[in-house]
Design an enzyme around this catalytic site. Sequence first.
Site, PDB file in Angstrom:
ATOM      1  N   LYS A  11      -6.218   7.789   0.161  1.00 40.08           N
ATOM      2  CA  LYS A  11      -6.196   6.296  -0.621  1.00 40.08           C
ATOM      3  C   LYS A  11      -6.879   5.726   0.197  1.00 40.08           C
ATOM      4  O   LYS A  11      -7.298   5.387   1.268  1.00 40.08           O
ATOM      5  CB  LYS A  11      -5.564   6.454  -1.435  1.00 40.08           C
ATOM      6  CG  LYS A  11      -5.756   5.475  -2.233  1.00 40.08           C
ATOM      7  CD  LYS A  11      -4.225   4.888  -2.977  1.00 40.08           C
ATOM      8  CE  LYS A  11      -4.564   3.811  -4.671  1.00 40.08           C
ATOM      9  NZ  LYS A  11      -3.280   3.148  -3.979  1.00 40.08           N
ATOM     10  N   SER A  29      -2.512   3.424  -9.559  1.00 40.28           N
ATOM     11  CA  SER A  29      -3.652   3.647  -8.391  1.00 40.28           C
ATOM     12  C   SER A  29      -4.200   4.797  -8.168  1.00 40.28           C
ATOM     13  O   SER A  29      -5.076   4.607  -7.580  1.00 40.28           O
ATOM     14  CB  SER A  29      -4.126   1.923  -7.972  1.00 40.28           C
ATOM     15  OG  SER A  29      -3.065   2.059  -6.836  1.00 40.28           O
ATOM     16  N   SER A  74       1.936   3.406  -8.530  1.00 40.81           N
ATOM     17  CA  SER A  74       0.489   3.753  -8.209  1.00 40.81           C
ATOM     18  C   SER A  74       0.674   5.514  -7.249  1.00 40.81           C
ATOM     19  O   SER A  74      -0.215   6.217  -7.632  1.00 40.81           O
ATOM     20  CB  SER A  74      -0.063   3.255  -7.299  1.00 40.81           C
ATOM     21  OG  SER A  74      -0.255   2.000  -8.520  1.00 40.81           O
TER      22      SER A  74
END
Lengths: 524, 545
Positions: free
Chosen positions: A76, A171, A195
């Site tokens: 990420k 996210s 997330s």
Amino acid sequence: MLRASLREVSAALKEGRVSPTELCRRCLSLIKSTKFLNAYITVAEEAALKQAEESEKRYSRGQPLGVLDGIPIAVKDNFNTAGIETTCASNMLKGYVSPYNATVVQKLMDQGAVLLGKTNLDEFAMGSGSTDGVFGPVRNPWSYSRQYKEKSVPKSDSEDEESNWVITGGSSGGSAAAVSSFTCFAALGSDTGGSTRNPAAHCGLVGLKPTYGLISRHGLIPLVNSMDVPGILTRCVDDAAVVLGSLAGHDLKDSTTIQDSFKPFELPNLTDISKLSIGIPKEYHAPGLSSEILAVWSKAADLFKSAGAKVIEVSLPHTRYSIVCYHVLCAAEVASNMARFDGLEYGHRSDMNKSTESMYAATRREGFNDVVRGRILSGNYFLLKQNYENYFIKAQKVRRLIANDFVKVFRSGVDILLTPTTLSDAVPYMEFIKEDNRTRSAQDDILTQAANMAGLPAINVPTALSERGLPVGLQFIGRSFQEKQLLTVARWFEKQVKFPMIQLEVVKRHDHDVVQHQKSASFS
Amino acid sequence: MAAAVARGCGGLWRRARQCGAGGPAPHGQRAVASSATGGAVSAGKSGLAPWVPVVGLEIHAQISSNSKLFSGSQVQFAAPPNSLVSFFDASLPGTLPVLNRRCVEAAVMTGLALNCSINKKSLFDRKHYFYADLPAGYQITQQRVPIAVNGSLSYSLCTGNKMSQMVTKTVRIKQIQLEQDSGKSLHDDTRSQTLVDLNRAGVGLMEVVMEPDMCCGEEAAAAVRELQLILQTLGSSQAVMAEGQLRVDANVSVHHPGEPYGVRTEVKNINSIRFLAKAVDYEIQRQIEELENGGTILNETRAFDSKLGCTVPMRDKEGKQDYRFMPEPNLPPLIVYDAKSLPANMNHQQVVNIDWIHERLPDLPSVKREKLVEQYGILPEHSFTLLNEEGLTEFYENVVKQTQMKPKKVIGWILNDLLSYLKQHSLTVKESPVSSFLLADLLNLLEKKDISSTAAKQVLAELWKGEGKTPLEIVKEKKLELIQDQKELEQICQAVIDGQENEVMAIKAGNQKVLNKLIGLVQRETQGRSNPVLVKQLLEKKLSE
């Protein structure tokens, strides 16, 4: 080959059925053909191929570094990676290249993993859709699966395909899309309020949020320091255990990691679950929970019951205050953590040069989106001297009550809690953006963030397909630092439910192309 | 008069200037206005009532450590700009603080030396404000629970007309907190730019908060000087003010006895102890004048301008800041142990043990002074001078060890000759051209009556040149040794008597003072090589014959 699990492909590498460079090339080319998913912000093609070559040398010497050697992974884009841009999907850090690797990134590299690139997210991980980053929304690979296309009401023209695609959740949506579309075998996400688990549920993946303090946060650009945990996204529970084993343990650079040394574990094959006590927290029957999910949840409970486990309803009475409390604490820490982005040392700097203060203001206005700015504003409000007691202190007290709820339940003999991960399956993007980020986060985090407040390990296990042919996942929450027990149960459950593999046409085509290409290459 | 008042630390200050109440018209008017609205200070009353100044101090002492409070970068004064900056110091995203144990030990040590209670569990907080030399946008400090609280510091100062009386006072220590230093901003006004040096960013500081128990610049200066000596003795801080390792902010207010404290101002940027005394006294004087002229004191931050010798408001510190404190989430509570609470399985290298540190505290300055007075029979004020100059005590003790001269006599040579020479030439004790060994050698010649004290001073004057000669060599070279041959001396005395008929008459008539002149003449004749006591005896004997 690309659809194999991490452990399977690792075995293939070891046996020489595939080489690290070949594997890496295939993943890179699949990333290209699935570019429309917008899963990756940066693809580090050259660096990845170099790492793959190094790995190949180790294999040819017969000295691979371990299970992860040569395995393509993605990270990420809020983890620092030396030499590769780290943007947090924000104008503030566009073009920012960190001089150091996050501890988790370094650990993966040290074990030979091949870093393909950095995945998309909501700006600074603030969101639950992976729709609010400066690089645009991430598309859920399931939008392009045969399962979804067959079951969702077919609307005639091609314009509808464009408007029907569903979000990944967030996210860490980029990481979820990357693993779900077979461009890599595992990806790192981060999990502050859900997330990692939320996009895992929407993308049909295993998403593990380990206990706070088990994995180093050093190098993870923080959202809420006291809740952030690096998350692991894989296609099966076994793979999550492998990655966890390679990441967990004390880090001198993160004072909040546990001192005790961590021993990587293999998951035992659970056959008898009669000694297991599964708690069903009634508060997770939250308003807005879709009947479909409720049904999946009940079915899962029955599954455990019929296999001999004790399944009991439990209560976590402070759950309903959790989301408000989470928002106060989150905003306060965001306000503080974002203070460093002033345009002086790194990141975006506005051309405004009337005064230092005006430069700060313009830099932050230009660098952050509305979501980030909104949280900074409310966070600073909560921290004002006259508000501190009424908001921050109160929220901290509530947080303690929430954590105590869990302690009590686990003390009563419950081993694992079983809950839904999301209120519904993934919604179409056009639907999702009708509500603002704050409202959506409040809804979407509702079932996941209590585990962050309490620091507990939690995992999403893909369970079934919804009527629309989209994944539905359930969440298991375990005792602090009892990852082995949590994963063992999750694996047993995974085996029972036999969640179907995504039928992604683009991947099929792609695999076929590769085979074709190889054939022609061998003829020439 | 103002100056005389400024030095008196009796606790009460008289009006600053006689013209106070009847000052210029505008001031007079303001005075009326303020009393009409019921302001705290009425002009009429202030004309007679004495003022009580109240002074409290916040002192930032840089911890002497190899690395910074939360990062591994080195701590060093005057290194090239931005050469000692880790990723954490520059607040790169994703970096985390890691507490330096040495800094904790220094704070515990200092807390114990200042009679504080050490908090076994203390906490770190973030204090937010935007400033170019604060890269994270917040400072990590200890606002809620600091590492040490409730201590005291005793200090002494000279009072009386001749400044010869020593008075000992005590100031309470509210707390000692660990915190990060900021970087340095260099403002280039002509090019309207600011340059930032982060070498200092993140260096460990101990903030020592003293309660407002002082009442003048002199007291504040004495308290800080004592603190400085303690820190240097402990080694917890080098505490060199010129290098910014010790920085003092003074909180000053004035009020009438029996009334609540006045509005206080904070004076910053004080970088020497001398300036501290000046700044505090100036500020007291300014506040009294302001109030007597009917004005009010603003709760503001002021800077001391050492060139002008006055305090001025700081423009960039205007307005109230809300620092939005919150707990530092990346650091667990700071736990220190004592012998009782120390867990058995704990690695002793990795924990801070209060008792262990306590047992190893060196003698503090007050104890050192007492020992000096007791052991060597010197005056208390001499012990202060010895400790105030770095290395002087050791020098003195070395001389005492190597000479037969009584320590009480040696101290005169140390303070009057050595120290005044060093001061004149702006040298430190370490830089002295005369070693303790050489001085002891010289004093031994004097003690053995090989030379006179006049000759000894001459030898010392030669020694300062640092040419590597021993005292004995100089004595030989310059023929300064006392004339040991009594007959030779008697002959010289006789010659002097014979040549001074008038003086001899006067002495015989009873004017004994004239005898000194004859002694002087003998000294001159012998070029200082005669023992004056012996010469006097000889002369008296001859004159009475």
